[in-house]
Every structure is written in structure tokens, then in C-alpha cells.
Design a protein around this motif. Structure first.
Motif, PDB file in Angstrom:
ATOM      1  N   GLY A  49       0.874  -1.168   0.000  1.00  0.00           N
ATOM      2  CA  GLY A  49       0.000   0.000   0.000  1.00  0.00           C
ATOM      3  C   GLY A  49       0.909   1.214   0.000  1.00  0.00           C
ATOM      4  O   GLY A  49       1.902   1.253   0.740  1.00  0.00           O
ATOM      5  N   ALA A  50       0.648   2.177  -0.867  1.00  0.00           N
ATOM      6  CA  ALA A  50       1.477   3.380  -0.915  1.00  0.00           C
ATOM      7  C   ALA A  50       0.611   4.573  -1.293  1.00  0.00           C
ATOM      8  O   ALA A  50      -0.356   4.426  -2.039  1.00  0.00           O
ATOM      9  CB  ALA A  50       2.609   3.214  -1.927  1.00  0.00           C
ATOM     10  N   TRP A  51       0.942   5.743  -0.746  1.00  0.00           N
ATOM     11  CA  TRP A  51       0.189   6.946  -1.043  1.00  0.00           C
ATOM     12  C   TRP A  51       1.056   8.163  -0.755  1.00  0.00           C
ATOM     13  O   TRP A  51       2.027   8.083  -0.019  1.00  0.00           O
ATOM     14  CB  TRP A  51      -1.111   7.002  -0.239  1.00  0.00           C
ATOM     15  CG  TRP A  51      -0.904   6.955   1.244  1.00  0.00           C
ATOM     16  CD1 TRP A  51      -0.805   8.027   2.094  1.00  0.00           C
ATOM     17  CD2 TRP A  51      -0.759   5.807   2.082  1.00  0.00           C
ATOM     18  NE1 TRP A  51      -0.605   7.602   3.385  1.00  0.00           N
ATOM     19  CE2 TRP A  51      -0.576   6.244   3.407  1.00  0.00           C
ATOM     20  CE3 TRP A  51      -0.759   4.430   1.822  1.00  0.00           C
ATOM     21  CZ2 TRP A  51      -0.396   5.362   4.465  1.00  0.00           C
ATOM     22  CZ3 TRP A  51      -0.582   3.570   2.883  1.00  0.00           C
ATOM     23  CH2 TRP A  51      -0.414   4.030   4.186  1.00  0.00           C
ATOM     24  N   LEU A  52       0.677   9.281  -1.366  1.00  0.00           N
ATOM     25  CA  LEU A  52       1.326  10.542  -1.050  1.00  0.00           C
ATOM     26  C   LEU A  52       0.851  10.983   0.317  1.00  0.00           C
ATOM     27  O   LEU A  52      -0.325  10.810   0.661  1.00  0.00           O
ATOM     28  CB  LEU A  52       0.968  11.620  -2.077  1.00  0.00           C
ATOM     29  CG  LEU A  52       1.476  11.406  -3.495  1.00  0.00           C
ATOM     30  CD1 LEU A  52       0.908  12.481  -4.418  1.00  0.00           C
ATOM     31  CD2 LEU A  52       2.985  11.418  -3.533  1.00  0.00           C
ATOM     32  N   SER A  53       1.729  11.558   1.090  1.00  0.00           N
ATOM     33  CA  SER A  53       1.404  12.011   2.435  1.00  0.00           C
ATOM     34  C   SER A  53       2.133  13.327   2.684  1.00  0.00           C
ATOM     35  O   SER A  53       3.324  13.446   2.377  1.00  0.00           O
ATOM     36  CB  SER A  53       1.862  10.950   3.442  1.00  0.00           C
ATOM     37  OG  SER A  53       1.654  11.382   4.760  1.00  0.00           O
ATOM     38  N   TRP A  54       1.409  14.306   3.226  1.00  0.00           N
ATOM     39  CA  TRP A  54       2.044  15.588   3.503  1.00  0.00           C
ATOM     40  C   TRP A  54       1.414  16.211   4.734  1.00  0.00           C
ATOM     41  O   TRP A  54       0.233  16.534   4.738  1.00  0.00           O
ATOM     42  CB  TRP A  54       1.927  16.525   2.314  1.00  0.00           C
ATOM     43  CG  TRP A  54       2.660  17.821   2.494  1.00  0.00           C
ATOM     44  CD1 TRP A  54       3.829  18.031   3.156  1.00  0.00           C
ATOM     45  CD2 TRP A  54       2.260  19.098   2.003  1.00  0.00           C
ATOM     46  NE1 TRP A  54       4.197  19.348   3.103  1.00  0.00           N
ATOM     47  CE2 TRP A  54       3.233  20.028   2.396  1.00  0.00           C
ATOM     48  CE3 TRP A  54       1.171  19.533   1.264  1.00  0.00           C
ATOM     49  CZ2 TRP A  54       3.156  21.370   2.089  1.00  0.00           C
ATOM     50  CZ3 TRP A  54       1.097  20.877   0.946  1.00  0.00           C
ATOM     51  CH2 TRP A  54       2.089  21.786   1.354  1.00  0.00           C
ATOM     52  N   ALA A  55       2.199  16.343   5.773  1.00  0.00           N
ATOM     53  CA  ALA A  55       1.785  17.049   6.985  1.00  0.00           C
ATOM     54  C   ALA A  55       2.327  18.472   6.846  1.00  0.00           C
ATOM     55  O   ALA A  55       3.516  18.702   7.092  1.00  0.00           O
ATOM     56  CB  ALA A  55       2.336  16.359   8.227  1.00  0.00           C
ATOM     57  N   PRO A  56       1.505  19.434   6.424  1.00  0.00           N
ATOM     58  CA  PRO A  56       2.025  20.749   6.058  1.00  0.00           C
ATOM     59  C   PRO A  56       2.686  21.524   7.193  1.00  0.00           C
ATOM     60  O   PRO A  56       3.481  22.421   6.938  1.00  0.00           O
ATOM     61  CB  PRO A  56       0.793  21.485   5.524  1.00  0.00           C
ATOM     62  CG  PRO A  56      -0.371  20.770   6.107  1.00  0.00           C
ATOM     63  CD  PRO A  56       0.056  19.352   6.279  1.00  0.00           C
ATOM     64  N   PHE A  57       2.389  21.183   8.442  1.00  0.00           N
ATOM     65  CA  PHE A  57       3.024  21.882   9.561  1.00  0.00           C
ATOM     66  C   PHE A  57       4.277  21.165  10.050  1.00  0.00           C
ATOM     67  O   PHE A  57       4.947  21.630  10.969  1.00  0.00           O
ATOM     68  CB  PHE A  57       2.033  22.069  10.710  1.00  0.00           C
ATOM     69  CG  PHE A  57       0.906  22.993  10.341  1.00  0.00           C
ATOM     70  CD1 PHE A  57       1.089  24.368  10.330  1.00  0.00           C
ATOM     71  CD2 PHE A  57      -0.334  22.482   9.983  1.00  0.00           C
ATOM     72  CE1 PHE A  57       0.063  25.221   9.974  1.00  0.00           C
ATOM     73  CE2 PHE A  57      -1.367  23.334   9.634  1.00  0.00           C
ATOM     74  CZ  PHE A  57      -1.174  24.709   9.617  1.00  0.00           C
ATOM     75  N   ARG A  70       5.617  13.508   0.947  1.00  0.00           N
ATOM     76  CA  ARG A  70       6.437  12.308   1.083  1.00  0.00           C
ATOM     77  C   ARG A  70       5.633  11.125   0.572  1.00  0.00           C
ATOM     78  O   ARG A  70       4.479  11.267   0.201  1.00  0.00           O
ATOM     79  CB  ARG A  70       6.803  12.113   2.553  1.00  0.00           C
ATOM     80  CG  ARG A  70       7.581  13.300   3.122  1.00  0.00           C
ATOM     81  CD  ARG A  70       7.738  13.190   4.614  1.00  0.00           C
ATOM     82  NE  ARG A  70       8.399  11.948   4.965  1.00  0.00           N
ATOM     83  CZ  ARG A  70       9.602  11.877   5.499  1.00  0.00           C
ATOM     84  NH1 ARG A  70      10.259  12.958   5.775  1.00  0.00           N
ATOM     85  NH2 ARG A  70      10.145  10.720   5.807  1.00  0.00           N
ATOM     86  N   VAL A  71       6.234   9.947   0.580  1.00  0.00           N
ATOM     87  CA  VAL A  71       5.541   8.729   0.164  1.00  0.00           C
ATOM     88  C   VAL A  71       5.413   7.814   1.368  1.00  0.00           C
ATOM     89  O   VAL A  71       6.415   7.456   1.991  1.00  0.00           O
ATOM     90  CB  VAL A  71       6.306   8.002  -0.969  1.00  0.00           C
ATOM     91  CG1 VAL A  71       5.578   6.719  -1.368  1.00  0.00           C
ATOM     92  CG2 VAL A  71       6.466   8.919  -2.179  1.00  0.00           C
ATOM     93  N   ALA A  72       4.183   7.472   1.712  1.00  0.00           N
ATOM     94  CA  ALA A  72       3.939   6.502   2.783  1.00  0.00           C
ATOM     95  C   ALA A  72       3.899   5.112   2.145  1.00  0.00           C
ATOM     96  O   ALA A  72       3.264   4.924   1.103  1.00  0.00           O
ATOM     97  CB  ALA A  72       2.615   6.807   3.479  1.00  0.00           C
ATOM     98  N   VAL A  73       4.573   4.156   2.761  1.00  0.00           N
ATOM     99  CA  VAL A  73       4.685   2.812   2.192  1.00  0.00           C
ATOM    100  C   VAL A  73       4.371   1.771   3.255  1.00  0.00           C
ATOM    101  O   VAL A  73       4.909   1.827   4.359  1.00  0.00           O
ATOM    102  CB  VAL A  73       6.117   2.557   1.642  1.00  0.00           C
ATOM    103  CG1 VAL A  73       6.233   1.158   1.067  1.00  0.00           C
ATOM    104  CG2 VAL A  73       6.495   3.603   0.609  1.00  0.00           C
ATOM    105  N   GLU A  74       3.497   0.834   2.902  1.00  0.00           N
ATOM    106  CA  GLU A  74       3.237  -0.345   3.732  1.00  0.00           C
ATOM    107  C   GLU A  74       3.570  -1.565   2.892  1.00  0.00           C
ATOM    108  O   GLU A  74       2.998  -1.756   1.815  1.00  0.00           O
ATOM    109  CB  GLU A  74       1.754  -0.429   4.117  1.00  0.00           C
ATOM    110  CG  GLU A  74       1.278   0.634   5.056  1.00  0.00           C
ATOM    111  CD  GLU A  74      -0.226   0.533   5.305  1.00  0.00           C
ATOM    112  OE1 GLU A  74      -0.940  -0.147   4.529  1.00  0.00           O
ATOM    113  OE2 GLU A  74      -0.681   1.151   6.264  1.00  0.00           O
TER     114      GLU A  74
END
Length: 128
Positions: free
Chosen positions: A69-77, A83-87
């Protein structure tokens, strides 16, 4: 000291109620799936997520198993850029004949990871 948050093109403002800063408005990028899944979060826990890309394998020994499982992830603060989240999850003993199928799924998973990484790299060029 204040850190300026980057702006992404095609963003839309979204206001989230945080437990530590009250209502916080962020620019939600077009690729974000929304924030309905985030409840009772702090400001630094606000995360934009894209659609999840998946890879599965179907084996005789273990049935259908998620491999990736992978998706774009961005915590703006917290993060300056997306970034890329990967499982990755595949465990078990397989019949020798099944391993050929598993290897093919791993090649597909690698290709999907590269696609998501490419999107993240492209977005870094758009972050100002």
C-alpha cells in the motif's frame, strides 16, 4: 520563529478543528482525498493523503494477501514537501510454483512505488 508553509497549485482551503489550536485553515492540494478520516487531531497531525495504490497476490497457500500500500502524504506543519507513505506486508511459506506469481506481484509493486515516488518528486518542484 515562524515557518512559512508552501503552497501547492490547484489547492483549496479547508478548515479543520484541532485540539490544540482550534480551527486551522490549510490549503488542501487537489490530490488530497479529504480529511474525514482525521478526528481529534493536533495541528501538527494534519495530514494530506492521496488515493492509496495497492498490490495484492493470490496464492493457494494463503489466499489473497496484500503486498503493498502506498500513497502521497504531507503534513504541512511538519513536512516541507510531500512524502511517500509505504506499507509492505508479505509473510508466509509458499509453494515453489507460487513464488513465480509472488515475484511478479513484487515487480508490479515496485513499479507502483516508483510511480508514486515520481508524483512526489514532481510535486516538490511545484512547492514554493
Amino acid at each position: 520563529m515562524s515557518i512559512e508553509r508552501p503552497q501547492l497549485p490547484s489547492s483549496r482551503p479547508v478548515t479543520l478543528h484541532t485540539i490544540d489550536h482550534g480551527p486551522v485553515t490549510v490549503d488542501c492540494p487537489a490530490w488530497c482525498i479529504g480529511h474525514g478520516w482525521q478526528r481529534d487531531v493536533g495541528r501538527n497531525d494534519i495530514v494530506h493523503r492521496s488515493v492509496r495504490v495497492k498490490a495484492h497476490t493470490d496464492t493457494y497457500s494463503h489466499g489473497i494477501q496484500s503486498v503493498l500500500g502506498a500513497w502521497l502524504s504531507w503534513a504541512p506543519f511538519v513536512d516541507l514537501v510531500p512524502r511517500v507513505a509505504v506499507e509492505v506486508d508479505l509473510t508466509g511459506d509458499f509453494e515453489a510454483e507460487e513464488v513465480y506469481h509472488v515475484a511478479g506481484v513484487l515487480r508490479t509493486a515496485a513499479s507502483r512505488l516508483e510511480q508514486v515516488a515520481g508524483q512526489a518528486i514532481h510535486l516538490r518542484g511545484e512547492v514554493r
